[in-house]
Design a protein around this motif. Structure first.
Motif, PDB file in Angstrom:
ATOM      1  N   PRO A 140       0.840  -1.083  -0.117  1.00  0.00           N
ATOM      2  CA  PRO A 140       0.029   0.075   0.097  1.00  0.00           C
ATOM      3  C   PRO A 140       0.737   1.197  -0.002  1.00  0.00           C
ATOM      4  O   PRO A 140       1.703   1.278   0.494  1.00  0.00           O
ATOM      5  N   VAL A 141       0.400   2.193  -0.852  1.00  0.00           N
ATOM      6  CA  VAL A 141       1.110   3.493  -0.777  1.00  0.00           C
ATOM      7  C   VAL A 141       0.207   4.580  -0.345  1.00  0.00           C
ATOM      8  O   VAL A 141      -0.471   4.880  -1.105  1.00  0.00           O
ATOM      9  N   PRO A 142       0.237   4.958   0.951  1.00  0.00           N
ATOM     10  CA  PRO A 142      -0.643   6.009   1.574  1.00  0.00           C
ATOM     11  C   PRO A 142      -0.508   7.442   0.843  1.00  0.00           C
ATOM     12  O   PRO A 142       0.516   7.796   0.462  1.00  0.00           O
ATOM     13  N   VAL A 143      -1.472   7.927   0.511  1.00  0.00           N
ATOM     14  CA  VAL A 143      -1.696   9.180  -0.079  1.00  0.00           C
ATOM     15  C   VAL A 143      -2.136  10.028   0.694  1.00  0.00           C
ATOM     16  O   VAL A 143      -3.389   9.691   1.202  1.00  0.00           O
ATOM     17  N   PRO A 144      -1.937  11.063   1.514  1.00  0.00           N
ATOM     18  CA  PRO A 144      -2.451  12.087   2.586  1.00  0.00           C
ATOM     19  C   PRO A 144      -3.966  12.624   1.981  1.00  0.00           C
ATOM     20  O   PRO A 144      -3.918  13.205   0.879  1.00  0.00           O
ATOM     21  N   LEU A 145      -4.635  12.335   2.770  1.00  0.00           N
ATOM     22  CA  LEU A 145      -5.964  13.210   2.680  1.00  0.00           C
ATOM     23  C   LEU A 145      -5.911  14.308   3.720  1.00  0.00           C
ATOM     24  O   LEU A 145      -6.018  14.240   4.946  1.00  0.00           O
ATOM     25  N   ARG A 146      -5.922  15.455   3.042  1.00  0.00           N
ATOM     26  CA  ARG A 146      -5.448  16.685   3.998  1.00  0.00           C
ATOM     27  C   ARG A 146      -6.883  17.399   4.479  1.00  0.00           C
ATOM     28  O   ARG A 146      -7.919  17.674   3.775  1.00  0.00           O
ATOM     29  N   PRO A 147      -7.197  17.790   5.654  1.00  0.00           N
ATOM     30  CA  PRO A 147      -7.935  18.469   6.220  1.00  0.00           C
ATOM     31  C   PRO A 147      -8.375  19.696   5.564  1.00  0.00           C
ATOM     32  O   PRO A 147      -9.619  20.291   5.361  1.00  0.00           O
ATOM     33  N   ASN A 149      -8.397  20.295   2.435  1.00  0.00           N
ATOM     34  CA  ASN A 149      -8.956  19.775   1.285  1.00  0.00           C
ATOM     35  C   ASN A 149     -10.258  19.044   1.557  1.00  0.00           C
ATOM     36  O   ASN A 149     -10.821  18.416   0.561  1.00  0.00           O
ATOM     37  N   GLY A 150     -10.534  18.970   2.775  1.00  0.00           N
ATOM     38  CA  GLY A 150     -12.093  18.450   3.306  1.00  0.00           C
ATOM     39  C   GLY A 150     -11.741  16.723   3.180  1.00  0.00           C
ATOM     40  O   GLY A 150     -12.756  16.184   3.165  1.00  0.00           O
ATOM     41  N   PHE A 151     -10.589  16.563   3.348  1.00  0.00           N
ATOM     42  CA  PHE A 151      -9.915  15.072   3.420  1.00  0.00           C
ATOM     43  C   PHE A 151     -10.336  14.389   2.070  1.00  0.00           C
ATOM     44  O   PHE A 151     -10.360  13.155   1.892  1.00  0.00           O
ATOM     45  N   ARG A 152     -10.447  15.192   0.937  1.00  0.00           N
ATOM     46  CA  ARG A 152     -11.061  14.462  -0.460  1.00  0.00           C
ATOM     47  C   ARG A 152      -9.495  14.289  -1.011  1.00  0.00           C
ATOM     48  O   ARG A 152      -8.587  14.996  -1.084  1.00  0.00           O
ATOM     49  N   LEU A 182     -15.915  12.614  -3.101  1.00  0.00           N
ATOM     50  CA  LEU A 182     -15.249  13.035  -4.155  1.00  0.00           C
ATOM     51  C   LEU A 182     -16.142  13.903  -5.215  1.00  0.00           C
ATOM     52  O   LEU A 182     -17.061  13.475  -5.608  1.00  0.00           O
ATOM     53  N   THR A 183     -15.649  15.025  -5.698  1.00  0.00           N
ATOM     54  CA  THR A 183     -16.592  15.798  -6.641  1.00  0.00           C
ATOM     55  C   THR A 183     -16.089  15.200  -8.064  1.00  0.00           C
ATOM     56  O   THR A 183     -15.478  14.280  -8.219  1.00  0.00           O
ATOM     57  N   ALA A 184     -16.983  15.756  -8.963  1.00  0.00           N
ATOM     58  CA  ALA A 184     -16.973  15.169 -10.369  1.00  0.00           C
ATOM     59  C   ALA A 184     -15.482  15.765 -10.783  1.00  0.00           C
ATOM     60  O   ALA A 184     -15.008  14.945 -11.603  1.00  0.00           O
ATOM     61  N   GLU A 185     -15.042  16.877 -10.468  1.00  0.00           N
ATOM     62  CA  GLU A 185     -13.724  17.385 -10.769  1.00  0.00           C
ATOM     63  C   GLU A 185     -12.631  16.740 -10.372  1.00  0.00           C
ATOM     64  O   GLU A 185     -11.781  16.203 -10.881  1.00  0.00           O
ATOM     65  N   ASP A 186     -12.739  16.169  -8.860  1.00  0.00           N
ATOM     66  CA  ASP A 186     -11.841  15.029  -8.434  1.00  0.00           C
ATOM     67  C   ASP A 186     -11.762  14.042  -9.438  1.00  0.00           C
ATOM     68  O   ASP A 186     -10.738  13.367  -9.366  1.00  0.00           O
ATOM     69  N   VAL A 187     -12.826  13.220  -9.490  1.00  0.00           N
ATOM     70  CA  VAL A 187     -12.943  12.079 -10.389  1.00  0.00           C
ATOM     71  C   VAL A 187     -12.587  12.163 -11.522  1.00  0.00           C
ATOM     72  O   VAL A 187     -11.707  11.231 -12.308  1.00  0.00           O
ATOM     73  N   ARG A 188     -12.574  13.407 -12.225  1.00  0.00           N
ATOM     74  CA  ARG A 188     -12.138  13.456 -13.565  1.00  0.00           C
ATOM     75  C   ARG A 188     -10.470  13.340 -13.600  1.00  0.00           C
ATOM     76  O   ARG A 188      -9.984  12.905 -14.283  1.00  0.00           O
TER      77      ARG A 188
END
Length: 394
Positions: A140-147, A149-152, A182-188
């Motif tokens: 596993p390679v952890p990728v930070p979910l930052r507060p 950024n709303g943890f997105r 995740l927003t539509a832009e995040d997913v894109r």
């Protein structure tokens, strides 16, 4: 005693993460006055119409072997449901049925990752993810979910960690434990990365139907450009308040599902027909309880935030979906583990954030799934404990 490498890879990644919850459950069974806010079970029973459907199927003899893919009626219902929700045409060949999301995720991971490869996953993450990835032999390679950024999960943070060994991105949307969507832009943007680097996207969408008012769920399955690289996993455990029935599935490219079928069949040869019949009804009819749960969980999250922000040094991250809220406890001079064990002695059990990744070492996860009376009692105890701790620190 000779053991295999998988037991070493998974050492410490099992039930140990739930130590506070298990201790709390033992205390309750021994008669302790304790409010449990550790795990996320629906706050309503399984709807009677689903129990009746399972019982009727049992009584009618639907207790034989299934096929490896899943019962035809359930596969057809899922294909129709995803065709409608995603705006693309799905067939039963795009479906595999499993006993719950966990089994589906484990099997899917076996199909996309192996020794020498890497899987990118948001940190914090659901407690079983590290084990699911390591079971395949991958890292596993952890990728930070930052507060901030709303943890997105952000595409640029993923991109910074992609290597030639990368094989997949594991998404959770809506997310557990943060409640982020995740927003539509995040997913894109994440999809563009996956295409550029030829990566699979595995999307855990078990909280899809517990989205709070004002938020919107977007599945990467909806993007036709990602059709050949997205596999989603889900179940009726949360949406239909049926966790004990263990009924889930994966949706993905037909070629992938066909290739994965023998892997599934080495563990189980199809799910139980009577549960499949109940699940088919759940999928076709929709949920009679999801909207009410989402409304109640959102309301409790607002009450949690209002009280803790106004009465304690604790801070709350407001979720957009799901069954949980995160509470930062650093304001009273404790980390999440110390706080959770200390709070247990004051009549409330919560999950230490470290169970979901070291990035949450100063946080705890609070379940929003207990009834309002118990929830109020728990908040009174949390407030009293926080203010006692604050005085002791001072």
């Amino acid at each position: 005693m000779r053991l295999t490498a998988i037991t070493e890879r998974l050492a410490g990644l099992g039930g140990g993460k739930w130590e506070v919850h298990l201790k709390a459950r033992a205390m309750v069974e021994a008669g302790a006055d304790l409010v449990e806010m550790t795990i996320g079970e629906p706050d309503v029973p399984t709807p009677p119409e689903l129990c009746d459907a399972a019982a009727l199927a049992l009584q009618s003899g639907r207790t034989g072997y299934s096929n490896g893919r899943g019962e035809a009626g359930l596969c057809a219902a899922l294909a129709e449901s995803y065709s409608k929700s995603c705006g693309r045409h799905y067939l039963p060949e795009n479906i595999l049925c499993f006993p719950g999301t966990q089994t589906a995720l484990y099997t899917v991971m076996q199909g996309v990752a192996e020794a020498g490869s890497e899987v990118l996953v948001g940190d914090p993450m659901y407690a079983t993810y590290e084990g699911v990835i390591r079971a395949s032999g991958a890292e596993p390679v952890p990728v930070p979910l930052r507060p901030e950024n709303g943890f997105r999960l952000q595409a640029e943070d993923i991109a910074a960690r992609i290597t030639p060994r990368s094989r997949a991105i594991l998404l959770t949307t809506p997310h557990n434990p943060t409640g982020a969507i995740l927003t539509a832009e995040d997913v894109r943007k994440i999809g563009e990365l996956a295409i550029k680097h030829d990566l699979w996207i595995i999307s855990d969408e078990v909280y899809e139907h517990l989205v709070f008012e004002g938020a919107e769920f977007v599945s990467p399955l909806s993007d036709p450009d990602l059709a050949d690289r997205v596999i989603a996993v889900s179940s009726i455990s949360k949406s239909h308040a049926a966790p004990g029935f263990r009924s889930g599935w994966c949706v993905g490219p037909a070629a992938f599902c066909t290739a994965l079928l023998p892997v599934s069949e080495t563990m189980l040869f199809g799910n139980q027909p009577f549960i499949a019949d109940m699940t088919e009804k759940a999928v076709r009819d929709g949920s009679s309880v999801a909207a009410g749960m989402a409304s109640r969980f959102a309301a409790r999250a607002r009450v949690l935030e209002r009280r803790l922000h106004s009465e304690t040094p604790l801070t709350v991250h407001q979720p957009d979906a799901g069954m949980f809220a995160l509470v930062n406890v650093s304001g009273i001079g404790k980390d999440g583990d110390t706080y959770a064990w200390d709070l247990l002695e004051h009549g409330v059990s919560v999950m230490p954030g470290s169970a979901f990744g070291e990035s949450l070492k100063d946080w705890v996860r609070v379940a929003l799934t207990i009834d309002d009376r118990q929830f109020a009692t728990a908040l009174d105890r949390i407030v009293a404990h926080a203010n006692l701790s604050k005085r002791n620190v001072a």
